[in-house]
Scaffold this motif. Sequence first.
Motif: not given
Length: 465
Positions: A157, A161, A163, A166, A251, A254-255
């Motif tokens: 993350e 990624y 986010n 999340f 994850m 969602d992004r």
Amino acid sequence: MTEILVQAVVEGKDPSMGRVVEHPAWPVIKDAVEEIRPWQAKDGSIDFAADGAPSKFVAELAVDRVVSAIEQLAPLLPHDAEYHHALVKDLRRWAEGGFQVPDFLDSLLAFQPAAHREHGLQHLVVFPMYTQNGNPDRNLEAVVLRMVWPDWLAELERTRYDNPLFCGITFEDFTSGYDTNSAVLFPETIAVREAPERFTWGGIFCDREAARFRRVTGAAVDILGLDLPDDIRDMVADQDRCQQAFVLWDMVHDRTHSHGDLPFDPFMIKQRQPFWMYGLEELRCDLTAFKEAVKLEADGFSQGRDVQYAVLFDRMFRFPVTGERVRNYDGLGGQLLFAYLHKHDVVRWTDNKLHIDWDRAPQVTNQLCAEIEKLYRDGIDRPKLVHWFAGYELVSRYLAPHPGSRWAKGPDALDLTQPPRKLVDDVLPDEFPLSMFYEALSKKLKDVIASTKGITADSAERVAA
């Protein structure tokens, strides 16, 4: 409540060590909430003139028990002290106001789980809310959960990624609203006087997703005679591996709603669009997670391969045959994925057995992702209605529309003097019916899918044993 926490610290106790669900105050909350829920109307209020309603005094006593139990449990959860303080005030205000439509905005704003993404951290959550894919009414609910945030996920993350909102979560225990198919905890489901300017978190229960996936996939593999590679068979049998796959999938999915070439509000808030557009958006996000999982596998992340097959199997086996056929956009996405792979000879249904070309599956799945991405990129330069027709054309290239569809006949069959949102009325509830393959599979899987209502990791393991 604050005094209890301070006393625990002074006495040298670690207030975060005990399990909330093992504390005697937790069943008190559950019982009181279950007592309150049947009294509530759809909007969360209590009509004391209704048949079966209690006296206001009895309802106040039930809320008092919830408040007292929250205050007893708060020392176990010092990171939620501000939330629990606001929660007690909201509960008392609801009771003092005569149990009108509940307003828990203050406690919602105080609850900030994404600010404490620490693996294994517990939260006690109490809100009047509906549970998505569960209970549509804003009943009082209580749920104890744990954060899923292992180091490897936190690093991905942070570096790949981003986010920040999340939250991967798992169930510890819950009230009736979660004894359903709901696998999310979202702030927009909570009863408040006005929506906050922005939401700051969103939680997905990866343990329920993993347990449901394992049960349905296991049954589908047996029914279809599918020969799984050893490592994928091992993954389907392993709850922890599946949870890791789902928390990573969630994850990235969602992004993706806010990343890429987006011709419209990716969450489609307050928009009325044909349901295949919602289906394409959800599938785009899943296939993006698949594409990233291929890269992660190449970079040495074992979870990458697991995500690929979690996406393929959940989308192909469970999604198309779950829920009603009315505007079932997740089901449509699963149908589209299967049909695309079938038309490209990655999956074959021969001699009543399903065969998958495991070597070509990643490449061809990524091709479908690229087709949807091109649809979006081109859509930036299109009027809304033209974009909807382009989406319809993409879907109908692989799925047969209903024979009675007006949309399938093209623009000349529609009254184009109406605004686009009115033309949505011409969309059939089941615009793309199930194929004969899925009609047969649905009959064989329906009882298995029904059995996953309220499933958790523990209940799945008990059945397996």
